[in-house]
Write an enzyme that holds these catalytic residues in place. Structure first.
Site, mmCIF file in Angstrom:
data_model
loop_
_atom_site.group_PDB
_atom_site.id
_atom_site.type_symbol
_atom_site.label_atom_id
_atom_site.label_comp_id
_atom_site.label_asym_id
_atom_site.label_seq_id
_atom_site.Cartn_x
_atom_site.Cartn_y
_atom_site.Cartn_z
ATOM 1 N N HIS A 38 31.560 44.304 37.674
ATOM 2 C CA HIS A 38 32.549 43.070 37.490
ATOM 3 C C HIS A 38 33.377 42.390 38.527
ATOM 4 O O HIS A 38 32.974 41.329 38.868
ATOM 5 C CB HIS A 38 33.921 43.793 36.620
ATOM 6 C CG HIS A 38 34.775 42.880 36.389
ATOM 7 N ND1 HIS A 38 34.968 42.131 35.091
ATOM 8 C CD2 HIS A 38 35.859 42.089 37.093
ATOM 9 C CE1 HIS A 38 35.833 41.264 34.997
ATOM 10 N NE2 HIS A 38 36.417 41.282 36.309
ATOM 11 N N GLU A 39 33.695 43.359 39.596
ATOM 12 C CA GLU A 39 34.160 42.709 40.649
ATOM 13 C C GLU A 39 33.094 42.152 41.724
ATOM 14 O O GLU A 39 33.256 41.038 42.306
ATOM 15 C CB GLU A 39 34.902 43.811 41.744
ATOM 16 C CG GLU A 39 36.103 44.551 40.902
ATOM 17 C CD GLU A 39 37.128 43.163 40.502
ATOM 18 O OE1 GLU A 39 37.026 42.113 41.025
ATOM 19 O OE2 GLU A 39 37.788 43.636 39.239
ATOM 20 N N HIS A 71 32.525 38.566 40.460
ATOM 21 C CA HIS A 71 33.604 37.494 41.218
ATOM 22 C C HIS A 71 33.176 37.315 42.504
ATOM 23 O O HIS A 71 33.247 36.213 43.237
ATOM 24 C CB HIS A 71 34.685 38.355 41.261
ATOM 25 C CG HIS A 71 35.795 38.136 40.023
ATOM 26 N ND1 HIS A 71 35.887 37.225 39.278
ATOM 27 C CD2 HIS A 71 36.334 39.432 39.223
ATOM 28 C CE1 HIS A 71 36.526 37.537 38.048
ATOM 29 N NE2 HIS A 71 36.785 38.689 38.121
ATOM 30 N N HIS A 117 30.637 34.768 42.894
ATOM 31 C CA HIS A 117 31.079 33.603 42.379
ATOM 32 C C HIS A 117 31.735 32.872 43.937
ATOM 33 O O HIS A 117 31.754 31.287 43.997
ATOM 34 C CB HIS A 117 32.365 33.728 41.563
ATOM 35 C CG HIS A 117 32.700 32.191 40.712
ATOM 36 N ND1 HIS A 117 33.770 32.276 39.816
ATOM 37 C CD2 HIS A 117 31.950 31.154 40.672
ATOM 38 C CE1 HIS A 117 33.770 31.245 39.256
ATOM 39 N NE2 HIS A 117 33.002 30.199 39.948
HETATM 40 ZN ZN LIG Z 1 38.191 40.005 36.734
#
Ligand SMILES: [Zn+2]
Length: 684
Positions: free
Chosen positions: A470-471, A474, A477
């Site tokens: 998940h991280e 990010h 991104h």
């Molecule tokens: Zn998040």
């Protein structure tokens, strides 16, 4: 003339990759560095505001974008440390500086001459000959200033400024209080208290005890990975209850670290701010600039999920109660029993237990798996580099693209420690932009995985591995960002869209070819047996009733709290209790974050009236991953390219609904999410 020793925060940074000179930075340098950087930025802003030349995109918007470099540098390094490696001195600076930063931002957004220039440009926007990106930047500036009160009269502006400053101080205090309660607690155990705990949990507890000066004993702390695994495995019902009570009471223990009064003041100030800006409630104000647009839209999604989630949790609870009865237990399931019996039932039903999986989930291998996924999707490579960082546990990797060009630097700081705030997050020391030259990003992932004892491998739970992915989503991104203007870079998107790149990335952890390659036994190096992998993937929707209830309750309470019109004399423990009653919260499940330690809402407020964002984004990510599944290839190059072009590298170039439609050809429905969570029908 006396020569002052140069403050390393303000000097040119000559370390590799333009990293801050961490070794030379002392906490007492931050205040003077902030003061100097704030003054420099103020001078830049004033020059733009009083420029005698008529407003142009370049002398106003681009000039704003070029400004504030020193402040960005100092603030970025400061807030990385304040989150990941803080101490009393840093905390003191944080308390001092957060209202100053709020005051500084107020002075910019409430600068009437500056707003007049932006409003003038905005009115003429169609005649300025702007590129699409420039038009978006101008639009965002105009929206931002209006939402900050730039268009209001002076008395209202003064009140807004005071509110913002006070909110900044309260937010800092809130986070520090939670950290203080977490630091203050450790359940110190003897060998005889460890019944049920698998080896990895014992090792982590031993390391945590040593970290707290109790060598040879075992400590359960309030870091999520420590207390959750204790609740999952400890056969000692009495100790589970103790740990659970401490965990859910963070921020609600009376005394100096109690957050209840802070919540009351913050909610009231937010409601007042919304009214000054012409919105009936804070939730209306907040969602107006999100993809959801209105609280009603967000609530509609949550309601659609809530009933199904509750029904599924009910079925799960009954199964756990049956198990207790079958074992001869004569008690009703309580919140501190849920994880323990859910784990037992999972083992019984799927012949699968966390302790069997965990030796296959080594942190370093899972980091490699996340890197390999990025290579296959986006052609990125990650090479470890030896550069001085702020803590020995943090590790840096140079990121390059398929043509060997430098993309940026990734820093992984994965282990829990008492100097780190709880949770997991992505942050940056430098963001991508092209306005002042080709600026490449420096992106960090901060996590709180249990650190193993010396010589032992770091092992993750499957949930931890999901958090890692998940991280890292990010992080991508931020790393893949390819925009000109800093305002639009990377994760600078609405918060109900920002979880799309992160949650979407979690899907690749479950792609069999990734797990088969990277889930390797820590002792033997053997890959995870196919049968175990199959059983693991078969449990994907197991326990989703509980997980969905735990989360959705938080999102509903958040919307209700920030949808209040009258906040005077409200008791917030009482509010939480009544609101949970109203939505028929199952008695055996506690909110994933209770209000007194709900940092998403109150520690800075990035997710205030915005906790629904995770589910909003999940509608998007579940549907987006189906785009890959429909091709029959989880790494389909054409789909990956489109994903990169319009989502991961596009920052805030487009309106989120437009960006999603550019990827998928349409907006998503809730169906893929319900399927993913196993909530299509309510059977367990
Ligand atoms: Zn998040």
């Amino acid at each position: 003339m006396t020569l002052l020793p140069q403050n390393p925060l303000l000097a040119e940074w000559t370390a590799a990759f333009g990293l801050p000179p961490f070794g030379a930075i002392e906490p007492e340098q931050f205040r003077p560095a902030f003061d100097a950087a704030l003054a420099a930025h103020r001078a830049e802003i004033d020059a733009i505001a009083v420029d005698p030349a008529p407003p142009s995109f370049d002398n106003t918007i681009a000039a704003l974008e070029r400004g504030g470099c020193a402040l960005d540098r100092v603030a970025n390094v400061f807030f990385v440390l304040a989150g990941a490696d803080t101490d009393d001195a840093i905390e003191a600076v944080e308390r001092e500086i957060s209202p100053l930063l709020a005051r500084h931002n107020n002075a910019i957004h409430l600068n009437r001459a500056l707003y007049a220039r932006i409003a003038d440009l905005y009115a003429r926007r169609d005649r300025l000959g702007l590129s699409l990106e420039q038009a978006r930047v101008l639009d965002r500036y105009h929206t931002r200033f209006v939402r900050a009160g730039g268009a209001l009269e002076k008395p209202a502006q003064d009140r807004l400024a005071a509110i913002n400053e006070r909110l900044a101080s309260l937010g800092t205090q809130f986070g520090q209080n939670v950290l203080a309660d977490e630091k203050a607690y450790a359940l110190i155990l003897e060998e005889g208290d460890l019944a049920g705990l698998p080896d990895f949990a014992r090792a982590a507890a031993r390391a945590a005890a040593e970290d707290r000066g109790h060598r040879g004993k075992y400590a359960i702390t309030l870091a999520r990975s420590s207390c959750e695994s204790f609740l999952q495995f400890s056969a000692r019902r009495d100790l589970r209850e103790k740990v659970f009570q401490a965990w859910i009471k963070r921020g609600e223990n009376g005394g100096a670290t109690d957050n209840r009064a802070l919540i009351g003041e913050m909610v009231a100030l937010r409601a007042e701010r919304a009214r000054l800006l012409g919105f009936p409630t804070f939730a209306d104000y907040r969602l107006n600039d999100q993809m959801a647009k209105t609280p009603a839209n967000a609530r509609k999604l949550l309601d659609e999920v809530w009933g199904r989630a509750r029904a599924k949790a009910q079925v799960e609870r009954d199964a756990l109660q049956t198990m207790i009865a079958e074992e001869g237990g004569n008690f009703a399931l309580e919140a501190w029993d849920w994880r323990y019996y859910a784990e037992k039932l999972r083992k019984a039903r799927y012949d699968l237990d966390e302790a069997e999986i965990k030796p296959y989930l080594q942190l370093d291998k899972m980091v490699e798996a996340a890197f390999e996924t990025a290579r296959r999707l986006f052609g990125l490579t990650f090479t470890p580099v030896d550069v001085p960082l702020y803590h020995p546990d943090a590790r840096a990797f140079e990121v390059k693209d398929a043509n060997g060009r430098h993309v940026g630097l990734f820093i992984g700081d994965h282990f829990a420690r008492s100097s780190k705030h709880s949770g997991a997050w992505m942050t940056s020391l430098r963001d991508q932009e092209k306005l002042t030259g080709a600026v490449t990003p420096i992106i960090l992932n901060i996590c709180n995985f249990s650190k193993p004892a010396a010589g032992e491998p770091a092992l993750l739970s499957f949930d931890d591995a999901r958090t890692l992915f998940h991280e890292f989503g990010h992080a991508l991104h931020g790393l893949l960002s390819n925009v000109t203007y800093p305002l639009l870079a990377g994760t600078a998107v609405p918060s109900d869209f920002v979880e799309l790149p992160s949650q979407l990335y979690e899907h690749w952890l479950e792609v069999p070819e990734i797990l088969q390659t990277y889930a390797r036994h820590a002792k033997t190096g053997a890959p995870m047996p196919k049968a175990l992998l199959d059983r693991l993937l078969a449990t994907r929707t197991y326990g989703q009733g509980f997980a969905t209830v735990e989360y959705t309750a938080c999102a509903l309470v958040d919307l209700d709290l920030h949808g209040l019109r009258d906040t005077a004399a409200l008791d917030f423990s009482e509010f939480e209790r009544r609101d949970l009653e109203r939505i028929h919260m199952p008695a055996e499940i506690v909110m994933r974050h209770r209000l007194p330690h709900f940092q998403h809402l109150f520690s800075g407020g990035g997710y205030a009236a915005g906790y629904y964002s995770y589910m909003w984004s999940e509608v998007l990510d579940a549907d987006a991953f189906e785009a890959f599944e429909e091709t029959g290839n989880a790494f389909d190059p054409a789909t990956a390219k489109r994903l990169r072009d319009v989502i991961y590298s596009a920052g805030n170039l487009r309106d989120p609904a437009e960006a999603y439609t550019a990827f998928r050809g349409r907006l998503p429905s809730v169906d893929a999410l319900l399927k993913k969570r196993g909530l299509v029908d309510a059977a367990a």
